[in-house]
Design a protein around this motif. Structure first.
Motif, PDB file in Angstrom:
ATOM      1  N   THR A  49     -52.445  -1.133  61.471  1.00 37.04           N
ATOM      2  CA  THR A  49     -53.251  -1.368  60.277  1.00 37.04           C
ATOM      3  C   THR A  49     -53.208  -0.166  59.350  1.00 37.04           C
ATOM      4  OG1 THR A  49     -54.707  -2.822  61.528  1.00 37.04           O
ATOM      5  CG2 THR A  49     -55.558  -1.977  59.452  1.00 37.04           C
ATOM      6  N   GLY A  50     -53.306   1.027  59.924  1.00 33.21           N
ATOM      7  CA  GLY A  50     -53.228   2.238  59.111  1.00 33.21           C
ATOM      8  C   GLY A  50     -51.874   2.389  58.439  1.00 33.21           C
ATOM      9  N   ALA A  51     -50.812   2.048  59.147  1.00 35.39           N
ATOM     10  CA  ALA A  51     -49.469   2.135  58.569  1.00 35.39           C
ATOM     11  C   ALA A  51     -49.307   1.167  57.404  1.00 35.39           C
ATOM     12  CB  ALA A  51     -48.426   1.862  59.640  1.00 35.39           C
ATOM     13  N   LEU A  89     -38.799   4.424  51.787  1.00 37.17           N
ATOM     14  CA  LEU A  89     -38.790   4.987  53.142  1.00 37.17           C
ATOM     15  C   LEU A  89     -39.987   4.506  53.953  1.00 37.17           C
ATOM     16  CD1 LEU A  89     -37.628   8.633  52.379  1.00 37.17           C
ATOM     17  CD2 LEU A  89     -36.324   6.810  53.489  1.00 37.17           C
ATOM     18  N   ALA A  90     -41.137   4.391  53.306  1.00 41.37           N
ATOM     19  CA  ALA A  90     -42.326   3.891  54.000  1.00 41.37           C
ATOM     20  C   ALA A  90     -42.123   2.452  54.438  1.00 41.37           C
ATOM     21  CB  ALA A  90     -43.549   4.008  53.094  1.00 41.37           C
ATOM     22  N   THR A  91     -41.521   1.648  53.570  1.00 39.25           N
ATOM     23  CA  THR A  91     -41.242   0.255  53.922  1.00 39.25           C
ATOM     24  C   THR A  91     -40.267   0.180  55.086  1.00 39.25           C
ATOM     25  OG1 THR A  91     -41.612  -0.425  51.636  1.00 39.25           O
ATOM     26  CG2 THR A  91     -40.401  -1.952  53.036  1.00 39.25           C
ATOM     27  N   ASP A  92     -39.222   0.984  55.037  1.00 43.12           N
ATOM     28  CA  ASP A  92     -38.258   1.008  56.143  1.00 43.12           C
ATOM     29  C   ASP A  92     -38.922   1.411  57.459  1.00 43.12           C
ATOM     30  OD1 ASP A  92     -36.292   0.269  54.374  1.00 43.12           O
ATOM     31  OD2 ASP A  92     -35.408   2.277  54.214  1.00 43.12           O
ATOM     32  N   THR A  93     -39.825   2.383  57.393  1.00 46.07           N
ATOM     33  CA  THR A  93     -40.514   2.846  58.597  1.00 46.07           C
ATOM     34  C   THR A  93     -41.401   1.762  59.183  1.00 46.07           C
ATOM     35  OG1 THR A  93     -40.486   5.105  57.766  1.00 46.07           O
ATOM     36  CG2 THR A  93     -42.050   4.615  59.528  1.00 46.07           C
TER      37      THR A  93
END
Length: 113
Positions: A49-51, A89-93
């Motif tokens: 959820t935090g991610a 990058l956040a989406t990929d992670t």
């Protein structure tokens, strides 16, 4: 026991975080204890959820900078490029984390009892 899943950070500034002094101070130990545990109920769910919440915030920032760039209100084009790269990058992670979780769940479901 340390958490096998470390908190995910997408480069968000931590200047407003209270209680964190340095790595050797007692506040650093207290903040490390605040990391959700995977042993308790909802620990892994809290990490996911935090991610997703962080991902939404990063994408929102990139969207607002894109709007400013489109209207000509953006002062520095580098800000938009940095925000869009950070959002990518956040989406990929998050997608990689989701794929790993689904693969782990699938493997658990294949186990024979």
């Amino acid at each position: 026991m340390t958490s096998p899943i470390a908190p995910i950070s997408f480069g968000m500034p931590t200047a407003g975080v209270t209680g964190v002094q340095d790595l050797t101070g007692t506040a650093g130990i207290a903040s490390a204890a605040a990391v959700p545990s995977t042993n308790g109920a909802g620990g892994f769910a809290a990490v996911l959820t935090g991610a997703v919440d962080n991902l939404q915030a990063v994408q929102s920032t990139a969207d607002s900078l894109a709007l400013q760039a489109a209207t000509g209100d953006l002062q520095d084009a580098h800000d938009y490029m940095i925000a869009s790269t950070e959002a990518r990058l956040a989406t990929d992670t998050v997608v990689t984390l989701k794929n790993s979780a689904v693969a782990a769940f699938t493997e658990i479901m294949r186990m024979q009892i």
